[in-house]
Write a protein that holds these residues in place. Structure first.
Motif, PDB file in Angstrom:
ATOM      1  N   LEU A 105      40.518  41.286  50.896  1.00  0.00           N
ATOM      2  CA  LEU A 105      39.642  40.221  50.399  1.00  0.00           C
ATOM      3  C   LEU A 105      40.228  38.826  50.580  1.00  0.00           C
ATOM      4  O   LEU A 105      39.588  37.846  50.217  1.00  0.00           O
ATOM      5  N   GLU A 106      41.428  38.747  51.131  1.00  0.00           N
ATOM      6  CA  GLU A 106      42.066  37.436  51.349  1.00  0.00           C
ATOM      7  C   GLU A 106      41.200  36.498  52.199  1.00  0.00           C
ATOM      8  O   GLU A 106      41.071  35.310  51.875  1.00  0.00           O
ATOM      9  N   PRO A 107      40.552  36.969  53.275  1.00  0.00           N
ATOM     10  CA  PRO A 107      39.735  36.050  54.084  1.00  0.00           C
ATOM     11  C   PRO A 107      38.539  35.467  53.343  1.00  0.00           C
ATOM     12  O   PRO A 107      37.969  34.469  53.780  1.00  0.00           O
ATOM     13  N   LEU A 108      38.143  36.090  52.230  1.00  0.00           N
ATOM     14  CA  LEU A 108      37.001  35.582  51.455  1.00  0.00           C
ATOM     15  C   LEU A 108      37.455  34.732  50.276  1.00  0.00           C
ATOM     16  O   LEU A 108      36.956  33.614  50.072  1.00  0.00           O
ATOM     17  N   MET A 109      38.393  35.233  49.486  1.00  0.00           N
ATOM     18  CA  MET A 109      38.754  34.585  48.228  1.00  0.00           C
ATOM     19  C   MET A 109      39.518  33.283  48.452  1.00  0.00           C
ATOM     20  O   MET A 109      39.334  32.319  47.697  1.00  0.00           O
ATOM     21  N   ARG A 110      40.360  33.228  49.480  1.00  0.00           N
ATOM     22  CA  ARG A 110      41.178  32.027  49.696  1.00  0.00           C
ATOM     23  C   ARG A 110      40.340  30.804  50.087  1.00  0.00           C
ATOM     24  O   ARG A 110      40.462  29.752  49.471  1.00  0.00           O
ATOM     25  N   PRO A 111      39.457  30.904  51.087  1.00  0.00           N
ATOM     26  CA  PRO A 111      38.680  29.703  51.455  1.00  0.00           C
ATOM     27  C   PRO A 111      37.601  29.334  50.440  1.00  0.00           C
ATOM     28  O   PRO A 111      37.289  28.158  50.267  1.00  0.00           O
ATOM     29  N   LEU A 112      37.022  30.323  49.748  1.00  0.00           N
ATOM     30  CA  LEU A 112      35.932  30.024  48.821  1.00  0.00           C
ATOM     31  C   LEU A 112      36.436  29.547  47.460  1.00  0.00           C
ATOM     32  O   LEU A 112      35.957  28.546  46.917  1.00  0.00           O
ATOM     33  N   PHE A 113      37.387  30.279  46.885  1.00  0.00           N
ATOM     34  CA  PHE A 113      37.797  30.021  45.509  1.00  0.00           C
ATOM     35  C   PHE A 113      39.242  29.542  45.380  1.00  0.00           C
ATOM     36  O   PHE A 113      39.712  29.305  44.266  1.00  0.00           O
ATOM     37  N   ASN A 114      39.966  29.435  46.492  1.00  0.00           N
ATOM     38  CA  ASN A 114      41.349  28.961  46.480  1.00  0.00           C
ATOM     39  C   ASN A 114      42.250  29.824  45.600  1.00  0.00           C
ATOM     40  O   ASN A 114      43.123  29.327  44.889  1.00  0.00           O
ATOM     41  N   VAL A 115      42.006  31.130  45.645  1.00  0.00           N
ATOM     42  CA  VAL A 115      42.852  32.109  44.953  1.00  0.00           C
ATOM     43  C   VAL A 115      43.170  33.207  45.956  1.00  0.00           C
ATOM     44  O   VAL A 115      42.433  33.403  46.926  1.00  0.00           O
ATOM     45  N   PRO A 116      44.266  33.939  45.757  1.00  0.00           N
ATOM     46  CA  PRO A 116      44.591  35.019  46.705  1.00  0.00           C
ATOM     47  C   PRO A 116      43.579  36.148  46.640  1.00  0.00           C
ATOM     48  O   PRO A 116      42.757  36.227  45.722  1.00  0.00           O
ATOM     49  N   GLY A 117      43.669  37.058  47.609  1.00  0.00           N
ATOM     50  CA  GLY A 117      42.701  38.141  47.688  1.00  0.00           C
ATOM     51  C   GLY A 117      42.683  39.050  46.477  1.00  0.00           C
ATOM     52  O   GLY A 117      41.656  39.658  46.165  1.00  0.00           O
ATOM     53  N   THR A 118      43.820  39.152  45.768  1.00  0.00           N
ATOM     54  CA  THR A 118      43.847  39.993  44.566  1.00  0.00           C
ATOM     55  C   THR A 118      42.876  39.484  43.507  1.00  0.00           C
ATOM     56  O   THR A 118      42.484  40.230  42.612  1.00  0.00           O
ATOM     57  N   GLY A 119      42.487  38.218  43.615  1.00  0.00           N
ATOM     58  CA  GLY A 119      41.490  37.694  42.686  1.00  0.00           C
ATOM     59  C   GLY A 119      40.148  38.376  42.838  1.00  0.00           C
ATOM     60  O   GLY A 119      39.340  38.378  41.897  1.00  0.00           O
ATOM     61  N   GLY A 120      39.885  38.982  44.002  1.00  0.00           N
ATOM     62  CA  GLY A 120      38.642  39.717  44.184  1.00  0.00           C
ATOM     63  C   GLY A 120      38.560  40.920  43.265  1.00  0.00           C
ATOM     64  O   GLY A 120      37.470  41.283  42.789  1.00  0.00           O
ATOM     65  N   PHE A 121      39.699  41.567  42.994  1.00  0.00           N
ATOM     66  CA  PHE A 121      39.736  42.683  42.051  1.00  0.00           C
ATOM     67  C   PHE A 121      39.380  42.199  40.653  1.00  0.00           C
ATOM     68  O   PHE A 121      38.594  42.837  39.941  1.00  0.00           O
TER      69      PHE A 121
END
Length: 409
Positions: free
Chosen positions: A72-88
């Motif tokens: 989820l890093e390619p989604l969470m980083r550009p949209l919400f400025n958090v690492p992919g683990t934030g998707g969990f």
């Protein structure tokens, strides 16, 4: 006035003493309120939330969260400025309700997977009500309308996503966690490697991991139960000494010049302390008030969350350096955004043929008690939603990964 001031200490002491006298004077009311809060916690919150927290702790120990984080890093980083683990955290928070997101964010911060600023961003937009509460207890239980359920859910979660996009600019110059290194390896392979490394770093046998997960979950849930009971008693005491009525009167005088119907002052005051009572009060406003106003106030109350939830979140976050102030500001902005979205979307949603298919009669017999949804229904629906949100985020992440290199070319 600073919280370190002697005057603050004196006021706090006098307030506590006054509450003790109120407890003695209204002992029967306090007892009934405590039993009511205990019933809600024991019959719904405890059994439906315990599995989520236990499984989340186990998934973190096994490294599954790191696996999902890489994907989820390619989604969470550009949209919400958090690492992919934030998707969990996003999937679990949206599906399980408050304050699960705060607990997961705290664990990620303790493990060093997010920085202080990223944790503040993450907890600020992932702390929401669970869909079964929004659409079941509030929409159907209070408003007796499935139409209202769709309106409340859409405005509540859409405004939460908007908060995430807005909060990506929070602390813009703060330290960020290390992004994924650019390699030629396929993303799934890198995800498996990250999961394996995380599992090796943890190193606990499965029995130890399971025991620690249950212990952590029970500590969190007992804390949540204590806050639910305390705030249930406080709200009833404030009502018994007519404090809420006095605040409602002053609030209505302030709100009328801004176009707010004065009938909502009681709902706003109740929702300030506890989300369920506030939503119930909004639904009980006389029929002369427009339904769009009822929906807007209810959506704002759901997005605010109530001081009871904020106290739970503050207690959980106190284990880390994540500040509560950005979270409280986000809750206020979330409430305003949800109310504005309700006015914007009310017309299109209310006139939709699909939305108009089912309604429940207004005069459906009901009690004045807060409707309790069975724990199995809550757990089952939340589990399916968590899986659905995770799959949706994964698909969006794949799409973002394909689009971004094309743009760079």
């Amino acid at each position: 006035m600073s919280r370190h001031s002697p005057i603050f200490t004196l006021l706090f002491a006098f307030s506590t003493i006054a509450l003790v006298f109120a407890l003695v004077a209204y002992s029967q009311i306090s007892f009934e309120a405590a039993v009511r809060g205990l019933k809600i916690w024991w019959e719904v919150v405890f059994p439906s939330t315990l599995p989520f927290i236990v499984l989340s702790e186990i998934l973190m120990g096994l490294g599954v969260v790191h696996f999902v984080g890489v994907l989820l890093e390619p989604l969470m980083r550009p949209l919400f400025n958090v690492p992919g683990t934030g998707g969990f955290v996003l999937a679990m928070g949206f599906s399980s309700g408050y304050p699960v997101a705060a607990k997961l964010t705290t664990r990620l911060r303790q493990q060093g997977n997010v920085t202080q600023a990223e944790g503040e961003r993450l907890v600020s937009f992932t702390t929401t009500g669970d869909p079964l509460f929004v659409m079941g207890a509030v929409a159907i239980g209070f408003f007796h309308s499935e139409q209202m359920g769709l309106v409340l859910a859409l405005t509540h979660y859409l405004s939460a996503v908007i908060m995430g996009l807005l909060y990506r600019f929070h602390a813009p110059f703060a330290v960020v966690s290390k992004p994924l290194e650019k390699t030629d390896q396929p993303l799934p392979l890198r995800a498996l490697q990250a999961m394996h490394r995380a599992r090796l770093r943890d190193g606990r046998p499965f029995g130890k991991l399971m025991g620690d997960a249950v212990h952590s979950a029970l500590n969190t849930l007992f804390m949540i139960g204590g806050f639910i009971i305390v705030f249930s008693v406080l709200i009833q005491l404030f009502s018994a000494i007519h404090l809420t009525q006095i605040i409602s009167t002053f609030l209505s005088i302030f709100l009328v010049p801004f176009g707010f119907p004065p009938a909502f002052s009681h709902a706003i005051v109740a929702g300030l302390f506890e989300v369920t009572l506030g939503a119930q009060a909004a639904s009980a406003v006389p029929d002369g008030v427009s339904m769009v106003w009822k929906a807007a106030i209810a959506s704002a109350i759901l997005s605010w969350g109530g001081l009871s939830v904020h106290a739970q979140v503050a207690s959980i976050l106190s284990e880390t350096d994540i500040r509560v102030a950005p979270y409280l500001l986000a809750r206020s902005l979330h409430a305003i955004a949800a109310a504005i979205l309700t006015f914007i979307l009310w017309g299109p949603l209310h006139t939709s043929a699909w939305l108009s298919e089912k309604t429940i009669p207004v005069f459906l017999p009901s009690t004045s008690e807060i409707p309790l949804i069975g724990w199995w229904d809550t757990f089952w629906h939340s589990s399916l939603l968590a899986l659905g949100v995770a799959v949706l985020l994964l698909l969006a992440s794949v799409l973002f990964r394909r689009i971004r290199p094309n743009r760079m070319r």
